[in-house]
Motif scaffolding. Structure first.
Motif, PDB file in Angstrom:
ATOM      1  N   VAL A 116      41.416  26.541  42.330  1.00  0.00           N
ATOM      2  CA  VAL A 116      40.643  27.124  41.215  1.00  0.00           C
ATOM      3  C   VAL A 116      41.532  27.339  39.992  1.00  0.00           C
ATOM      4  CG1 VAL A 116      38.796  28.143  42.607  1.00  0.00           C
ATOM      5  CG2 VAL A 116      40.819  29.526  42.093  1.00  0.00           C
TER       6      VAL A 116
ATOM      7  N   MET B 247      38.522  37.587  47.919  1.00  0.00           N
ATOM      8  CA  MET B 247      38.495  38.352  46.653  1.00  0.00           C
ATOM      9  C   MET B 247      37.047  38.519  46.226  1.00  0.00           C
ATOM     10  SD  MET B 247      41.474  37.062  44.196  1.00  0.00           S
ATOM     11  CE  MET B 247      42.903  36.265  44.855  1.00  0.00           C
TER      12      MET B 247
ATOM     13  N   THR C   8      49.564  47.535  35.454  1.00  0.00           N
ATOM     14  CA  THR C   8      49.564  46.201  34.853  1.00  0.00           C
ATOM     15  C   THR C   8      50.993  45.718  34.642  1.00  0.00           C
ATOM     16  OG1 THR C   8      47.518  46.766  33.784  1.00  0.00           O
ATOM     17  CG2 THR C   8      48.679  44.869  32.890  1.00  0.00           C
TER      18      THR C   8
ATOM     19  N   GLN D 186      35.994  37.911  39.931  1.00  0.00           N
ATOM     20  CA  GLN D 186      35.081  37.469  40.996  1.00  0.00           C
ATOM     21  C   GLN D 186      34.772  38.615  41.956  1.00  0.00           C
ATOM     22  OE1 GLN D 186      36.677  34.470  43.590  1.00  0.00           O
ATOM     23  NE2 GLN D 186      38.780  35.124  43.279  1.00  0.00           N
TER      24      GLN D 186
ATOM     25  N   CYS E  30      40.749  36.320  32.117  1.00  0.00           N
ATOM     26  CA  CYS E  30      40.184  35.676  33.319  1.00  0.00           C
ATOM     27  C   CYS E  30      40.280  36.563  34.548  1.00  0.00           C
ATOM     28  CB  CYS E  30      40.904  34.354  33.581  1.00  0.00           C
ATOM     29  SG  CYS E  30      40.195  33.034  32.593  1.00  0.00           S
ATOM     30  N   THR E  31      41.099  37.634  34.495  1.00  0.00           N
ATOM     31  CA  THR E  31      41.350  38.464  35.675  1.00  0.00           C
ATOM     32  C   THR E  31      41.295  39.943  35.267  1.00  0.00           C
ATOM     33  OG1 THR E  31      43.691  38.126  35.172  1.00  0.00           O
ATOM     34  CG2 THR E  31      42.771  36.756  36.919  1.00  0.00           C
ATOM     35  N   LEU E  32      40.094  40.443  35.136  1.00  0.00           N
ATOM     36  CA  LEU E  32      39.864  41.806  34.640  1.00  0.00           C
ATOM     37  C   LEU E  32      40.579  42.871  35.481  1.00  0.00           C
ATOM     38  CD1 LEU E  32      38.226  43.887  32.919  1.00  0.00           C
ATOM     39  CD2 LEU E  32      36.316  43.510  34.509  1.00  0.00           C
TER      40      LEU E  32
ATOM     41  N   GLY F  55      41.989  46.005  37.031  1.00  0.00           N
ATOM     42  CA  GLY F  55      41.897  47.393  36.575  1.00  0.00           C
ATOM     43  C   GLY F  55      41.738  47.501  35.064  1.00  0.00           C
TER      44      GLY F  55
ATOM     45  N   ASP G 265      46.151  36.982  34.863  1.00  0.00           N
ATOM     46  CA  ASP G 265      47.142  37.814  35.571  1.00  0.00           C
ATOM     47  C   ASP G 265      46.755  37.653  37.041  1.00  0.00           C
ATOM     48  OD1 ASP G 265      48.803  39.834  36.476  1.00  0.00           O
ATOM     49  OD2 ASP G 265      47.556  41.463  35.711  1.00  0.00           O
ATOM     50  N   LEU G 266      47.423  36.687  37.699  1.00  0.00           N
ATOM     51  CA  LEU G 266      46.886  36.168  38.967  1.00  0.00           C
ATOM     52  C   LEU G 266      47.116  37.076  40.164  1.00  0.00           C
ATOM     53  CD1 LEU G 266      47.954  32.513  38.269  1.00  0.00           C
ATOM     54  CD2 LEU G 266      45.629  33.424  38.207  1.00  0.00           C
TER      55      LEU G 266
ATOM     56  N   ARG H 154      56.075  45.408  42.354  1.00  0.00           N
ATOM     57  CA  ARG H 154      55.221  44.226  42.268  1.00  0.00           C
ATOM     58  C   ARG H 154      55.650  43.298  41.124  1.00  0.00           C
ATOM     59  NH1 ARG H 154      50.499  43.852  39.865  1.00  0.00           N
ATOM     60  NH2 ARG H 154      49.593  41.926  40.601  1.00  0.00           N
TER      61      ARG H 154
ATOM     62  N   ALA I 129      35.852  45.330  40.817  1.00  0.00           N
ATOM     63  CA  ALA I 129      36.586  45.380  39.537  1.00  0.00           C
ATOM     64  C   ALA I 129      35.589  45.528  38.379  1.00  0.00           C
ATOM     65  CB  ALA I 129      37.432  44.128  39.363  1.00  0.00           C
TER      66      ALA I 129
ATOM     67  N   HIS J  70      44.970  44.506  30.848  1.00  0.00           N
ATOM     68  CA  HIS J  70      45.105  43.508  29.777  1.00  0.00           C
ATOM     69  C   HIS J  70      43.874  43.504  28.871  1.00  0.00           C
ATOM     70  CE1 HIS J  70      48.287  41.778  32.499  1.00  0.00           C
ATOM     71  NE2 HIS J  70      48.898  41.796  31.320  1.00  0.00           N
TER      72      HIS J  70
HETATM   73  C1  LIG Z   1      46.380  41.216  39.379  1.00  0.00           C
HETATM   74  S1  LIG Z   1      44.709  41.644  39.179  1.00  0.00           S
HETATM   75  C2  LIG Z   1      44.508  41.782  37.435  1.00  0.00           C
HETATM   76  C3  LIG Z   1      44.948  43.078  36.893  1.00  0.00           C
HETATM   77  C4  LIG Z   1      44.610  43.317  35.440  1.00  0.00           C
HETATM   78  N1  LIG Z   1      45.276  42.378  34.551  1.00  0.00           N
HETATM   79  C5  LIG Z   1      44.969  44.729  35.036  1.00  0.00           C
HETATM   80  O1  LIG Z   1      45.743  44.904  34.095  1.00  0.00           O
HETATM   81  O2  LIG Z   1      44.464  45.671  35.644  1.00  0.00           O
HETATM   82  C6  LIG Z   1      43.854  40.152  39.503  1.00  0.00           C
HETATM   83  C7  LIG Z   1      42.345  40.255  39.439  1.00  0.00           C
HETATM   84  O3  LIG Z   1      41.858  38.941  39.250  1.00  0.00           O
HETATM   85  C8  LIG Z   1      40.781  38.688  40.102  1.00  0.00           C
HETATM   86  N2  LIG Z   1      40.814  37.255  40.400  1.00  0.00           N
HETATM   87  C9  LIG Z   1      41.773  36.580  41.071  1.00  0.00           C
HETATM   88  N3  LIG Z   1      41.449  35.282  41.158  1.00  0.00           N
HETATM   89  C10 LIG Z   1      40.273  35.130  40.496  1.00  0.00           C
HETATM   90  C11 LIG Z   1      39.427  34.015  40.238  1.00  0.00           C
HETATM   91  N4  LIG Z   1      39.716  32.806  40.710  1.00  0.00           N
HETATM   92  N5  LIG Z   1      38.311  34.219  39.512  1.00  0.00           N
HETATM   93  C12 LIG Z   1      37.994  35.457  39.047  1.00  0.00           C
HETATM   94  N6  LIG Z   1      38.736  36.561  39.292  1.00  0.00           N
HETATM   95  C13 LIG Z   1      39.871  36.394  39.998  1.00  0.00           C
HETATM   96  C14 LIG Z   1      41.017  39.555  41.307  1.00  0.00           C
HETATM   97  O4  LIG Z   1      39.777  39.853  41.932  1.00  0.00           O
HETATM   98  C15 LIG Z   1      41.693  40.787  40.698  1.00  0.00           C
HETATM   99  O5  LIG Z   1      40.759  41.781  40.372  1.00  0.00           O
END
Ligand SMILES: C[S@@+](CC[C@H](N)C(=O)[O-])C[C@H]1O[C@@H](n2cnc3c(N)ncnc32)[C@H](O)[C@@H]1O
Length: 319
Positions: free
Chosen positions: A223, A131, A8, A55, A29-31, A33, A104-105, A302, A59, A36
């Motif tokens: 989005v 994705m 992360t 999505q 919004c971005t689960l 791993g 976390d995009l 990264r 994950a 966060h």
């Molecule tokens: C960089 S990772 C997040 C990592 C997370 N914060 C962690 O600490 O492990 C981005 C995640 O967001 C999801 N994601 C990206 N765009 C999305 C969207 N528009 N809607 C839902 N999920 C999204 C991806 O599938 C990916 O699993």
């Protein structure tokens, strides 16, 4: 538990910026791993709740184990959906305001490193890049069916690729003979289209075109804009939205949306004091983006392009 290694980025900074209240309602919004999400859950008391979106079903599946304790205590709800559906999904669960939202995009490391997902120019795999694996549009469709002009547009706008026309022309030439099916074929076509002197600078020659196709396949900027507009509206007074981006197009979009909400309106000339109803409803928590420390960048490449921006709601909307 399957391995799902994602380091992360800006973990503590993004969560500290939310100023979590133990009894608050939060959204990740971005689960991915779960990095966060876990950090938020650690700070929540028994009456607090977290809704975590992704999505990508992989994950969600991974976190059924990874965050099993919090699932068992009922403190977290997973939502397998695009974050563009933020408001609808929360409304369906009886929630119309929340105390903080984090994004976390981009893609997670397991998505990128799994050759079969087709995100990487370093592994040969079918051109996919979705994705959400249940979505219809794949990279293969973009590369083989989008008109030349649309390819040029996405390569320029989403990849900032100088040789957009040359790459689009080479794709057209190849696909007239046979469909382009793999990342390896596309890498070879890009290499052939970019002049040799330019290939030696600016990283891997396919990097920018791959980024552009990924953004198009997942409509990443569209989005994000839709979701952020909902997010700023959904937060309570003193609630915050925290966004980590990894490329300049996303960062510019976040910056512009946050600026629009936090700027003073045009004021009539000579106004001695700004009346309360003209004060902006939001403030930027820091004017400049927050960036990772040198140590974090040294430990995780990264992180080098990460930018965190945070906005806070000050008032109910003056309409
Ligand atoms: C960089 S990772 C997040 C990592 C997370 N914060 C962690 O600490 O492990 C981005 C995640 O967001 C999801 N994601 C990206 N765009 C999305 C969207 N528009 N809607 C839902 N999920 C999204 C991806 O599938 C990916 O699993």
């Amino acid at each position: 538990m399957a391995t799902f290694e994602h380091t992360t980025v800006l973990l503590h900074e993004a969560i500290a910026a939310l100023a979590i209240k133990p009894d608050g309602i939060y959204v990740d919004c971005t689960l991915g791993g779960g990095g966060h999400s876990r950090e938020i859950l650690k700070q929540l008391g028994p009456t607090g709740h977290l809704f975590s979106f992704d999505q990508d079903q992989t994950a969600i599946d991974y976190n059924q184990d990874n965050l099993a304790d919090y699932l068992a205590s009922g403190q977290v709800t997973f939502i397998k959906s695009n974050f563009a559906n933020l408001r609808t999904e929360l409304t369906a669960r009886g929630i119309d305001q929340v105390d903080g939202i984090v994004y976390d995009l981009g893609v997670s490391s397991p998505q990128f490193d799994n050759a079969a997902r087709g995100f990487s120019y370093q592994h040969d795999a079918p051109l996919d890049m979705r994705m959400d694996q249940s979505a219809d549009l794949t990279a293969q469709t973009v590369v083989n069916t989008w008109p030349y002009a649309d390819l040029v547009r996405i390569f320029y706008r989403y990849g900032e690729e100088k040789f957009s026309k040359q790459v689009a022309r080479a794709i057209e030439r190849h696909r007239e003979i046979a469909p382009i099916e793999t990342t390896g074929q596309l890498v070879d076509i890009i290499k052939e289209a970019i002049p040799a002197r330019a290939r030696r600078t600016g990283g891997h020659p396919a990097k920018r075109v791959f980024q552009a196709i990924r953004i198009a396949v997942n409509n990443e900027l569209g989005v994000l804009e839709t979701s952020l507009e909902q997010a700023v509206d959904l937060i309570n007074v003193h609630g915050r939205v925290s966004v980590i981006t990894f490329q300049s197009l996303e960062d510019r979009l976040v910056k512009a949306i946050f600026k629009e909400h936090s700027d003073l309106p045009e004021l009539p000339p000579g106004l001695p004091v700004i009346p309360a109803e003209m004060q902006p409803d939001y403030r930027l928590v820091s004017r400049k983006p927050i960036v990772p420390s040198a140590e974090e960048i040294a430990a995780n490449r990264r992180a080098r392009s990460a930018r965190l921006r945070v906005i806070e709601r000050l008032n109910e909307k003056h309409n």
